[in-house]
Write an enzyme that holds these catalytic residues in place. Structure first.
Site, PDB file in Angstrom:
ATOM      1  N   PRO A   2       0.818  -1.219   0.000  1.00 44.72           N
ATOM      2  CG  PRO A   2      -0.741  -1.570   1.673  1.00 44.72           C
ATOM      3  CD  PRO A   2       0.583  -2.049   1.189  1.00 44.72           C
ATOM      4  CD  GLU A   3       4.693   2.741  -2.507  1.00 42.81           C
ATOM      5  OE1 GLU A   3       4.970   3.924  -2.765  1.00 42.81           O
ATOM      6  OE2 GLU A   3       5.512   1.815  -2.630  1.00 42.81           O
ATOM      7  CE  LYS A  51       3.177   5.435   3.315  1.00 38.28           C
ATOM      8  NZ  LYS A  51       4.345   4.530   3.213  1.00 38.28           N
ATOM      9  CG  ASN A 168      10.982   0.632   0.081  1.00 41.81           C
ATOM     10  OD1 ASN A 168      11.761   1.581   0.084  1.00 41.81           O
ATOM     11  ND2 ASN A 168      11.395  -0.618   0.111  1.00 41.81           N
ATOM     12  NE  ARG A 258      10.218  -0.387   4.195  1.00 42.98           N
ATOM     13  CZ  ARG A 258       9.213   0.461   3.972  1.00 42.98           C
ATOM     14  NH1 ARG A 258       9.023   1.491   4.782  1.00 42.98           N
ATOM     15  NH2 ARG A 258       8.394   0.270   2.951  1.00 42.98           N
TER      16      ARG A 258
END
Length: 270
Positions: A2-3, A51, A168, A258
């Site tokens: 999810p972004e 988000k 990301n 990340r």
């Protein structure tokens, strides 16, 4: 993953079946709100903020964040007394909201809380300009990022306090398109304003698509993206082998590092 564009679509779809509708059933499956019942209340609005997702219901606000695996599923209203079969296991459901039009189920939500309206800013007031929001401000996002010129650009882009909506995947793709390694300090990025404008254009282009694409090619993983998830494969621009590494954020030492993906030729560390 999810972004900002994913959450924007979730809000749009939830708004279509809940906004202006009375809830005929409500089931919070988290201990803090197990006794809260919003049945009979009307959903006034559904909004995304970066988000984060906000549902305004009867003077309260249902605030959720998808994190890594969360998702809101929408099912048609039951017919003939037979419930609709969910696509995910019931134990993953955190909240179930039912209107006359549909059933909305929040699965595996990273955050779920119910706030008074006056508390909303405590939850999302720290966010920078929303890339898909009506108040998007390129200059404000640029000022926030430039406030820490020694910070790695890959960390600055991912920081929702600077601009809201980049996850990301977009972080990695934007660094490739900006021709910089994610670890390059903000002050050394030659085209930072262009990268921010490009972030806006990419999220706008993808917000109505079921699958995200940044290359202009088919929305299939290898063709759709420049570097993200493509370690060991040739760069689409120069043919060098895309590399993978991890990147931790010193400002948030408890968060896991990340993944970063980059082309060693197209993205020099300067």
């Amino acid at each position: 993953m999810p972004e900002g564009d994913t959450v924007w679509r979730q809000a749009r779809d939830l708004r279509a079946v809940l906004a202006g509708e009375e809830l005929i059933s409500c089931d919070f499956r988290v201990p803090a709100y197990a006794t809260l019942d919003l049945s009979g209340e009307t959903v006034d609005a559904v909004e995304s903020r970066g988000k984060h997702l906000l549902m305004f219901v009867g003077g309260l606000v249902v605030h959720s964040h998808l994190s890594m695996e969360g998702h809101w599923d929408i099912y048609p209203a039951p017919t003939g007394g037979r419930p609709t079969r969910w696509r995910k296991p019931a134990f993953a459901a955190r909240v179930v909201l039912v209107s006359h039009l549909a059933t909305a189920v929040g699965f595996s939500l990273g955050k779920l809380e119910v706030l008074r309206k006056e508390e909303v800013e405590n939850a999302v007031g720290h966010l920078g300009p929303d890339l898909l929001g009506p108040g998007w401000d390129t200059d404000q996002a640029l000022l926030r990022i430039l406030a820490d010129p020694t910070r790695a650009v890959g960390l600055a882009l991912l920081d929702q306090r600077n601009l809201a909506g980049i996850g990301n995947i977009y972080r990695n793709e934007l660094c490739f398109l900006g021709k910089v390694h994610p670890a390059v300090p903000v002050a050394q990025v030659p085209s930072l304003e262009r990268m921010i404008d490009l972030a806006k254009r990419l999220l706008e282009a993808n917000k109505d698509r079921p699958r995200r694409a940044t290359t202009g090619g088919p929305a299939q993983r290898d063709a759709a993206l420049w570097v993200y998830g493509l370690a060991g494969k040739p760069c689409k621009k120069c043919g060098s082998i895309i590399r993978h590494d991890t990147m931790a954020d010193p400002e948030f030492p408890l968060r896991a590092a990340r993944d970063i993906y980059f082309c060693p030729r197209c993205q020099p560390t300067l």
